[in-house]
Design a protein around this motif. Structure first.
Motif, short mmCIF file in Angstrom:
data_model
loop_
_atom_site.label_atom_id
_atom_site.label_comp_id
_atom_site.label_asym_id
_atom_site.label_seq_id
_atom_site.Cartn_x
_atom_site.Cartn_y
_atom_site.Cartn_z
N LYS A 269 45.57 33.13 46.56
CA LYS A 269 45.18 33.42 47.99
C LYS A 269 44.47 35.01 48.26
CE LYS A 269 49.42 32.59 49.51
NZ LYS A 269 50.79 33.19 50.71
N ALA A 270 45.15 36.08 47.90
CA ALA A 270 44.33 36.91 47.81
C ALA A 270 42.81 37.11 47.52
CB ALA A 270 45.47 37.91 47.03
N LEU A 271 42.07 36.44 46.00
CA LEU A 271 40.72 35.96 46.27
C LEU A 271 39.65 35.81 47.15
CD1 LEU A 271 42.29 35.41 42.03
CD2 LEU A 271 40.19 37.10 42.61
N CYS A 272 40.41 34.39 47.39
CA CYS A 272 39.92 33.44 48.15
C CYS A 272 39.72 34.63 49.03
CB CYS A 272 41.07 32.35 48.93
SG CYS A 272 40.14 31.06 49.89
N SER A 273 40.32 35.17 50.10
CA SER A 273 40.73 36.18 51.09
C SER A 273 39.05 37.68 50.65
CB SER A 273 41.49 37.38 51.37
OG SER A 273 41.65 37.55 52.53
N ALA A 274 39.28 37.21 49.65
CA ALA A 274 38.45 38.66 49.46
C ALA A 274 36.61 37.98 48.97
CB ALA A 274 38.42 39.76 47.70
N PHE A 275 36.93 37.07 48.84
CA PHE A 275 35.13 36.03 48.08
C PHE A 275 35.95 34.75 49.29
CE2 PHE A 275 37.17 38.65 44.23
CZ PHE A 275 36.68 39.06 44.24
#
Length: 326
Positions: A269-275
């Motif tokens: 979820k954090a990765l998807c938010s960042a990228f």
């Protein structure tokens, strides 16, 4: 920043499985935490020569056990428990009182049948250049990547110098630090993998992230800002590949096949938010580790990718899918 936290690896849970013929082997079992433990039952642990024998709980039937040999035991400022344990099939780096397995050196196969195998598929989809291993442990990923890609330049970060010493003595890390005929090698850096200084001039072609403490993904990896900082260390067209651990709640494979099922993993979820629009993911099968893994950047051409990796990985790279919002 996790300057005082052990930066370690974390594979899936392993349990000892009994067979009809009285033999036992290590069998992987799903784990929502995404880490591994040595079996608490049906395993006899004997210490290396000249040490006192230690025996796990007795198996239900005589003859149904696999022997584990304790080769080394230590502790450090970063890890209360550090053990090197040997078995006929693998050698393990075990950390924490809960007996988490943080690195594996297979003896009978070139592959771990776990998420480490996924890291070997990274070089064909990144530019030529140095690849960072954030969370080196005893060097499982480094062993495999240099075996398949002997030209690759790896730079690995591990915060605990005691682990590096034991890895050189028991896991062959010293051999990885020697330059191959094609110019590849592992360069070991002792320090915080998330420090701003964990970089190289010109940037990394790829970054492999496998950072755990106490059997859990570092909390910093569940924040988008952390990933944006790591991305700054990439060269143009570079990518990040991540072991994201398991789901934050127990789920079945049948209920976890939709295009948005990655939301059960806070790191993704954090990765998807960042990228946004630039992240891909897959969940390893129950026969493997049931871990989530992620890859930044546009989805590679899967057919081309599958032909560029060893045959064992060819069907597996085709399982990557874009991370899409529900």
């Amino acid at each position: 920043m996790p300057a005082t936290m052990p930066l370690t690896l974390s594979p899936p849970r392993l349990l000892l499985h009994h067979h009809r013929h009285g033999q036992a082997k290590l069998q992987q079992q799903r784990s929502t935490a995404g880490f591994a433990v040595l079996p608490r039952r049906a395993a006899r642990l004997r210490c290396a020569p000249d040490e006192v024998a230690a025996t796990a709980a007795e198996p239900e039937q005589q003859g149904e056990e696999e022997e584990f040999v304790l080769l080394a035991s230590n502790r450090s400022d970063f890890n209360e428990v550090i053990m090197v344990i040997d078995s006929p099939s693998n050698r393990y780096l075990v950390l924490d009182p809960s007996r988490n397995v943080h690195s594996i050196l297979p003896k009978k196969s070139a592959w771990t049948n776990s998420y480490w195998d996924e890291f070997v598929s990274l070089p064909p989809v990144v530019p030529r250049g140095p690849v960072a291993l954030l969370g080196l442990g005893a060097g499982t990923a480094a062993h495999m990547m240099l075996e398949v890609w002997p030209w690759i330049q790896l730079i690995g970060w591990e915060i605990d110098p005691t682990i590096i010493e034991l890895s050189r003595d028991y896991f062959g890390m010293s051999n990885l630090e020697k330059t191959t005929e094609l110019g590849g090698s592992l360069s070991v850096r002792i320090g915080d993998a998330l420090s701003p200084s964990a970089t190289v001039e010109g940037g990394f072609a790829g970054v492999v992230v496998d950072l755990f403490a106490d059997g859990k993904v570092l909390p910093q990896l569940q924040e988008a800002e952390t990933w944006l900082e790591i991305a700054k260390k990439l060269m143009p067209d570079g990518r990040i590949m991540v072991n994201c651990g398991g789901a934050d709640t127990p789920v079945s494979l049948a209920a976890d096949t939709g295009v948005s099922s990655w939301v059960q993993n806070p790191t993704i979820k954090a990765l998807c938010s960042a990228f946004p629009g630039q992240l891909n993911w897959k969940r390893l099968s129950e026969k493997e580790s049931v871990n989530y893994v992620a890859l930044t950047g546009p989805l590679p051409d899967l057919e081309e990718w599958s032909t560029s990796v060893p045959s064992e990985l060819s069907p597996r790279v085709k399982q990557w899918v874009p991370c899409e919002l529900a």
